[in-house]
Design an enzyme around this catalytic site. Structure first.
Site, PDB file in Angstrom:
ATOM      1  N   GLN A  16       0.536  -1.759   0.304  1.00 24.54           N
ATOM      2  CA  GLN A  16      -0.124  -0.097   0.199  1.00 24.54           C
ATOM      3  C   GLN A  16       0.695   1.089   0.128  1.00 24.54           C
ATOM      4  O   GLN A  16       2.336   0.955  -0.399  1.00 24.54           O
ATOM      5  CB  GLN A  16      -0.993   0.086   1.507  1.00 24.54           C
ATOM      6  CG  GLN A  16      -0.307   0.464   2.817  1.00 24.54           C
ATOM      7  CD  GLN A  16      -1.154   0.441   3.614  1.00 24.54           C
ATOM      8  OE1 GLN A  16      -2.387  -0.628   3.630  1.00 24.54           O
ATOM      9  NE2 GLN A  16      -1.062   1.081   4.652  1.00 24.54           N
ATOM     10  N   ASP A  37       5.641  -7.254   0.759  1.00 21.76           N
ATOM     11  CA  ASP A  37       5.297  -6.510   1.736  1.00 21.76           C
ATOM     12  C   ASP A  37       4.804  -8.133   2.923  1.00 21.76           C
ATOM     13  O   ASP A  37       4.763  -9.158   2.839  1.00 21.76           O
ATOM     14  CB  ASP A  37       3.880  -5.767   1.484  1.00 21.76           C
ATOM     15  CG  ASP A  37       3.886  -5.078   2.454  1.00 21.76           C
ATOM     16  OD1 ASP A  37       3.712  -3.706   2.356  1.00 21.76           O
ATOM     17  OD2 ASP A  37       3.220  -4.950   3.598  1.00 21.76           O
ATOM     18  N   TYR A 147      10.837   8.685  15.525  1.00 24.26           N
ATOM     19  CA  TYR A 147      10.562   8.077  13.758  1.00 24.26           C
ATOM     20  C   TYR A 147      11.380   9.356  12.810  1.00 24.26           C
ATOM     21  O   TYR A 147      12.120   8.923  12.589  1.00 24.26           O
ATOM     22  CB  TYR A 147       9.138   8.664  13.642  1.00 24.26           C
ATOM     23  CG  TYR A 147       8.881   9.052  11.876  1.00 24.26           C
ATOM     24  CD1 TYR A 147       8.612   7.860  11.271  1.00 24.26           C
ATOM     25  CD2 TYR A 147       8.616  10.314  11.407  1.00 24.26           C
ATOM     26  CE1 TYR A 147       7.911   7.564   9.824  1.00 24.26           C
ATOM     27  CE2 TYR A 147       9.022  10.029   9.735  1.00 24.26           C
ATOM     28  CZ  TYR A 147       8.517   9.022   9.137  1.00 24.26           C
ATOM     29  OH  TYR A 147       8.084   8.774   7.239  1.00 24.26           O
ATOM     30  N   LYS A 151      14.357   7.970  10.265  1.00 26.25           N
ATOM     31  CA  LYS A 151      14.710   8.701   9.246  1.00 26.25           C
ATOM     32  C   LYS A 151      16.724   9.437   8.918  1.00 26.25           C
ATOM     33  O   LYS A 151      16.582   9.374   7.819  1.00 26.25           O
ATOM     34  CB  LYS A 151      13.433   9.592   9.351  1.00 26.25           C
ATOM     35  CG  LYS A 151      12.280   9.004   8.905  1.00 26.25           C
ATOM     36  CD  LYS A 151      12.472   7.297   7.643  1.00 26.25           C
ATOM     37  CE  LYS A 151      11.067   7.102   7.646  1.00 26.25           C
ATOM     38  NZ  LYS A 151      11.077   5.932   6.582  1.00 26.25           N
ATOM     39  N   VAL A 180       2.820  12.347   2.688  1.00 29.76           N
ATOM     40  CA  VAL A 180       1.687  11.663   1.645  1.00 29.76           C
ATOM     41  C   VAL A 180       0.710  11.459   1.730  1.00 29.76           C
ATOM     42  O   VAL A 180       0.547  10.492   2.844  1.00 29.76           O
ATOM     43  CB  VAL A 180       3.026  11.080   0.838  1.00 29.76           C
ATOM     44  CG1 VAL A 180       2.639  10.039  -0.099  1.00 29.76           C
ATOM     45  CG2 VAL A 180       4.656  11.558   1.481  1.00 29.76           C
ATOM     46  N   PRO A 183      -2.524   5.061   2.999  1.00 25.56           N
ATOM     47  CA  PRO A 183      -3.864   4.801   3.722  1.00 25.56           C
ATOM     48  C   PRO A 183      -3.314   4.930   4.681  1.00 25.56           C
ATOM     49  O   PRO A 183      -4.079   5.571   6.138  1.00 25.56           O
ATOM     50  CB  PRO A 183      -3.645   3.421   3.747  1.00 25.56           C
ATOM     51  CG  PRO A 183      -4.032   3.577   2.353  1.00 25.56           C
ATOM     52  CD  PRO A 183      -2.652   4.135   2.229  1.00 25.56           C
ATOM     53  N   SER A 184      -1.386   4.877   6.090  1.00 27.92           N
ATOM     54  CA  SER A 184      -1.922   4.864   6.996  1.00 27.92           C
ATOM     55  C   SER A 184      -2.089   6.399   7.808  1.00 27.92           C
ATOM     56  O   SER A 184      -1.698   6.474   9.189  1.00 27.92           O
ATOM     57  CB  SER A 184      -0.017   4.576   7.701  1.00 27.92           C
ATOM     58  OG  SER A 184       0.800   5.741   7.082  1.00 27.92           O
ATOM     59  N   ARG A 188      -4.269   7.549  10.208  1.00 24.81           N
ATOM     60  CA  ARG A 188      -3.231   8.224  12.260  1.00 24.81           C
ATOM     61  C   ARG A 188      -4.195   9.370  12.115  1.00 24.81           C
ATOM     62  O   ARG A 188      -4.468   9.753  13.433  1.00 24.81           O
ATOM     63  CB  ARG A 188      -1.623   9.081  11.868  1.00 24.81           C
ATOM     64  CG  ARG A 188      -0.549   7.933  11.428  1.00 24.81           C
ATOM     65  CD  ARG A 188       0.907   8.283  11.731  1.00 24.81           C
ATOM     66  NE  ARG A 188       0.920   9.473  10.366  1.00 24.81           N
ATOM     67  CZ  ARG A 188       1.609   8.653   9.592  1.00 24.81           C
ATOM     68  NH1 ARG A 188       1.506   7.134   9.372  1.00 24.81           N
ATOM     69  NH2 ARG A 188       1.918   9.321   8.626  1.00 24.81           N
ATOM     70  N   ARG A 205       0.497  23.034   7.274  1.00 22.71           N
ATOM     71  CA  ARG A 205       1.366  23.158   7.760  1.00 22.71           C
ATOM     72  C   ARG A 205       2.214  22.586   6.191  1.00 22.71           C
ATOM     73  O   ARG A 205       3.250  22.628   5.714  1.00 22.71           O
ATOM     74  CB  ARG A 205       2.427  21.641   8.455  1.00 22.71           C
ATOM     75  CG  ARG A 205       2.292  19.886   8.216  1.00 22.71           C
ATOM     76  CD  ARG A 205       2.757  20.066   9.092  1.00 22.71           C
ATOM     77  NE  ARG A 205       2.883  18.300   8.630  1.00 22.71           N
ATOM     78  CZ  ARG A 205       3.266  16.930   9.769  1.00 22.71           C
ATOM     79  NH1 ARG A 205       3.076  17.302  10.533  1.00 22.71           N
ATOM     80  NH2 ARG A 205       3.238  16.081   8.927  1.00 22.71           N
TER      81      ARG A 205
HETATM   82  N1  LIG Z   1       2.662   8.666   4.074  1.00 23.16           N
HETATM   83  C1  LIG Z   1       3.127   9.905   4.453  1.00 23.16           C
HETATM   84  O1  LIG Z   1       4.076  11.200   4.188  1.00 23.16           O
HETATM   85  C2  LIG Z   1       5.395   9.869   4.755  1.00 23.16           C
HETATM   86  C3  LIG Z   1       6.273  11.021   4.800  1.00 23.16           C
HETATM   87  C4  LIG Z   1       7.582  10.378   5.066  1.00 23.16           C
HETATM   88  C5  LIG Z   1       8.187   9.425   4.866  1.00 23.16           C
HETATM   89  N2  LIG Z   1       6.783   7.851   4.694  1.00 23.16           N
HETATM   90  C6  LIG Z   1       7.263   6.870   4.428  1.00 23.16           C
HETATM   91  O2  LIG Z   1       7.186   6.203   3.683  1.00 23.16           O
HETATM   92  C7  LIG Z   1       7.492   5.198   4.308  1.00 23.16           C
HETATM   93  C8  LIG Z   1       5.993   4.091   3.542  1.00 23.16           C
HETATM   94  O3  LIG Z   1       5.284   5.280   4.444  1.00 23.16           O
HETATM   95  P1  LIG Z   1       3.522   4.988   3.610  1.00 23.16           P
HETATM   96  O4  LIG Z   1       2.703   5.733   4.207  1.00 23.16           O
HETATM   97  O5  LIG Z   1       3.735   4.993   1.967  1.00 23.16           O
HETATM   98  O6  LIG Z   1       3.340   3.764   4.195  1.00 23.16           O
HETATM   99  P2  LIG Z   1       2.415   3.049   4.627  1.00 23.16           P
HETATM  100  O7  LIG Z   1       2.791   3.196   6.188  1.00 23.16           O
HETATM  101  O8  LIG Z   1       0.540   3.117   4.391  1.00 23.16           O
HETATM  102  O9  LIG Z   1       2.572   1.369   4.626  1.00 23.16           O
HETATM  103  C9  LIG Z   1       3.130   0.741   4.946  1.00 23.16           C
HETATM  104  C10 LIG Z   1       3.464  -0.896   4.290  1.00 23.16           C
HETATM  105  O10 LIG Z   1       4.816  -0.947   5.529  1.00 23.16           O
HETATM  106  C11 LIG Z   1       4.174  -2.893   5.387  1.00 23.16           C
HETATM  107  N3  LIG Z   1       4.812  -3.021   6.413  1.00 23.16           N
HETATM  108  C12 LIG Z   1       4.867  -2.313   7.976  1.00 23.16           C
HETATM  109  N4  LIG Z   1       5.575  -3.453   8.688  1.00 23.16           N
HETATM  110  C13 LIG Z   1       6.475  -4.235   7.947  1.00 23.16           C
HETATM  111  C14 LIG Z   1       7.263  -5.226   7.638  1.00 23.16           C
HETATM  112  N5  LIG Z   1       7.800  -5.390   8.907  1.00 23.16           N
HETATM  113  N6  LIG Z   1       8.325  -5.650   6.778  1.00 23.16           N
HETATM  114  C15 LIG Z   1       7.724  -5.314   5.885  1.00 23.16           C
HETATM  115  N7  LIG Z   1       7.202  -4.671   5.270  1.00 23.16           N
HETATM  116  C16 LIG Z   1       6.107  -4.256   6.795  1.00 23.16           C
HETATM  117  C17 LIG Z   1       2.505  -2.650   5.658  1.00 23.16           C
HETATM  118  O11 LIG Z   1       2.180  -4.219   5.573  1.00 23.16           O
HETATM  119  C18 LIG Z   1       2.369  -1.260   5.258  1.00 23.16           C
HETATM  120  O12 LIG Z   1       1.455  -1.975   3.651  1.00 23.16           O
HETATM  121  C19 LIG Z   1       7.852   4.641   4.766  1.00 23.16           C
HETATM  122  O13 LIG Z   1       8.858   4.119   4.953  1.00 23.16           O
HETATM  123  C20 LIG Z   1       7.070   5.995   5.257  1.00 23.16           C
HETATM  124  O14 LIG Z   1       7.867   6.690   7.243  1.00 23.16           O
HETATM  125  C21 LIG Z   1       5.422   8.462   4.114  1.00 23.16           C
END
Ligand SMILES: NC(=O)c1ccc[n+]([C@@H]2O[C@H](COP(=O)([O-])OP(=O)(O)OC[C@H]3O[C@@H](n4cnc5c(N)ncnc54)[C@H](O)[C@@H]3O)[C@@H](O)[C@H]2O)c1
Length: 245
Positions: A16, A37, A147, A151, A180, A183-184, A188, A205
């Site tokens: 996702q 995943d 977090y 990062k 971004v 779904p997560s 949240r 923001r």
């Molecule tokens: N969404 C944001 O605003 C944002 C911003 C900056 C960085 N990020 C980073 O981008 C990445 C993806 O975030 P997102 O929001 O697109 O995804 P998400 O949080 O919606 O989905 C995360 C996915 O990771 C999988 N996952 C969780 N634990 C796992 C494990 N142990 N092994 C394998 N898969 C696992 C979940 O099943 C899920 O499909 C993350 O590293 C997040 O920190 C996200």
């Protein structure tokens, strides 16, 4: 002709959000994608896409990672996208929260890179793209203590791998998004005491007045995975709609 024709790309957290968008974008550009995943049902939704094969993989499980690395005969690009967002200051972060986040967000990348890098060295070429965030060493963000720490560590890991293996034909970059719409993020916001207020806070923001889409971030992944970015390495690539400027 696709921009990624013939490239084999392993993607974590592909079920996702950004990982899923990246997997689809890679395949559209002609790559052979191994989408991994822990969420099997979401992963299965990718099955119909030409160029994508799915594989269950927990990025905290060293045995599973080593097994996959053994099975994959050739790898051009490794995309470490899995990550978890813990909400809170240092005072809200128990040791178990700290360990969980560092395990999923950083140790996972250490394990994945260590498992796949020898193959890249044998091939004398390889490309690693890690997922960081502007909530890191780039920007102080409230309620993102562990977090952001994790990062920032990803940026350090990225630069270190890039520096150590540049002469062996290996590139390593990381992607640093702002907020971004995934779904997560929606989860949240919904889980907060006042979701409407939380949504307003997140949007306030953003200088652009909107979140990034996962597809916009996937475009950057495609560029970094392609030979168009051959001269780009050791780079934390910011995509945040001006949040950190
Ligand atoms: N969404 C944001 O605003 C944002 C911003 C900056 C960085 N990020 C980073 O981008 C990445 C993806 O975030 P997102 O929001 O697109 O995804 P998400 O949080 O919606 O989905 C995360 C996915 O990771 C999988 N996952 C969780 N634990 C796992 C494990 N142990 N092994 C394998 N898969 C696992 C979940 O099943 C899920 O499909 C993350 O590293 C997040 O920190 C996200």
């Amino acid at each position: 002709m696709g921009r990624l024709d013939g490239k084999v790309i392993v993607v974590t957290a592909a079920a996702q959000g950004i990982g899923r968008a990246a997997a689809i974008a890679f395949a559209k550009e002609g790559a052979e994608v191994i989408a991994t995943d822990i969420n099997e049902s979401n992963l299965r939704e990718l099955e119909g896409n030409a160029g994508i094969q799915i594989r269950l993989l927990d990025v905290t499980n060293k045995g599973q990672i080593e097994e996959l690395a053994k099975e994959v005969k050739k790898i051009d690009v490794l995309c470490n996208i899995a990550g978890f967002v813990h909400h809170g200051t240092i005072l809200d972060c128990d040791e178990k929260d700290w360990d969980f986040t560092m395990n999923v967000n950083v140790r996972s990348m250490y394990l994945m890179i260590k498992a796949f890098l020898p193959k890249m060295l044998e091939q004398k070429s390889g490309n690693i793209i890690n997922m960081s965030s502007v909530a890191s060493s780039i920007k102080g963000v409230v309620n993102r203590c562990v977090y952001s720490t994790s990062k920032a560590a990803v940026i350090g890991l990225t630069k270190s791998v890039a520096a150590d293996f540049i002469a062996h034909g290996i590139r390593c970059n990381c992607v640093c998004p702002g907020t971004v719409d995934t779904p997560s993020l929606r989860e949240r916001i919904q889980a907060s005491p006042n979701p409407e207020q939380a949504m307003k806070g997140f949007l306030a923001r953003q200088k652009t007045g909107r979140f990034a889409t996962a597809e916009e971030v996937a475009h950057l992944f495609v560029y970094l995975a392609s030979d168009e970015s051959a001269y780009v390495t050791g780079n934390p690539c910011i995509i945040d709609g001006g949040w950190s400027m």
